[in-house]
Write an enzyme that holds these catalytic residues in place. Structure first.
Site, PDB file in Angstrom:
ATOM      1  N   HIS A   1       0.838  -1.206   0.000  1.00  0.00           N
ATOM      2  CA  HIS A   1       0.000   0.000   0.000  1.00  0.00           C
ATOM      3  C   HIS A   1       0.876   1.260   0.000  1.00  0.00           C
ATOM      4  CE1 HIS A   1      -3.609   2.409   1.473  1.00  0.00           C
ATOM      5  NE2 HIS A   1      -2.593   3.228   1.707  1.00  0.00           N
ATOM      6  N   GLU A   2       1.892   1.272   0.883  1.00  0.00           N
ATOM      7  CA  GLU A   2       2.728   2.478   1.000  1.00  0.00           C
ATOM      8  C   GLU A   2       3.597   2.679  -0.248  1.00  0.00           C
ATOM      9  OE1 GLU A   2       1.836   4.489   3.135  1.00  0.00           O
ATOM     10  OE2 GLU A   2       0.735   3.093   4.410  1.00  0.00           O
TER      11      GLU A   2
HETATM   12 NI    NI Z   1      -2.362   5.311   2.090  1.00  0.00          NI
END
Ligand code: NI
Length: 168
Positions: free
Chosen positions: A133-134
């Protein structure tokens, strides 16, 4: 969401200096103030390849195994298993919303900490999810772009009770 900087590909860090340390401190403050499990530099307006993450008694993500506090600079991901797993995600740049997102279950990540020391870990489950996600943020991708069925995207309040627990 909608901010042009969040759609850009962020630039690699070239110096592990005081400026980087102060960027990480700002990211830390923001992540903690908003009870996030992670944050990427573009989310605070800096288009550099820096992410941080941590999961420890987080009210936004109960029932998940802890993830150690990590500053990851210039990350590189290697998928260790093509198997994907769907899980509910949220994002500090998409407040109040959640979506069901497929992510690789197991991966290796490499990069550097804030002082330039190498990091090399193989992880799975939520730890692998939060890294994906990051790192997506560094490539201009927000989680709604990964939702395969938009019926599984909506306001947290409305979805409460319909969301299955996130895998860990
Ligand atoms: Ni985010």
């Amino acid at each position: 969401m909608g901010e042009p900087l969040l759609r850009q590909v962020a630039a690699p860090v070239t110096r592990f200096d005081e400026e980087l340390a102060s960027l990480v401190a700002d990211m830390d403050d923001t992540m903690r103030a908003l009870s996030g499990a992670g944050i990427a530099a573009p989310q605070i307006g800096v288009s550099l390849r820096v992410v941080i993450f941590e999961l420890r008694d987080n009210p936004r993500y109960p029932h998940l195994s802890p993830v150690p506090y990590t500053v990851l600079v210039n990350p590189q991901l290697t998928v260790l298993d093509p198997a994907e797993e769907e899980g509910w995600e949220g994002c500090l740049s998409v407040p109040g919303m959640r979506g069901l997102v497929p992510r690789y279950r197991r991966l290796r990540y490499q990069g550097f900490d804030a002082r330039g020391a190498p990091i090399d870990r193989s992880v799975e489950g939520f730890h692998a999810r939060v890294v994906q996600h990051e790192v997506d943020h560094l490539d201009g991708i927000l989680f709604p772009q990964r939702v395969r069925d938009l019926r599984n995207f909506g306001f947290e309040d409305a979805l409460a009770g319909h969301m299955t627990p996130m895998p860990d």
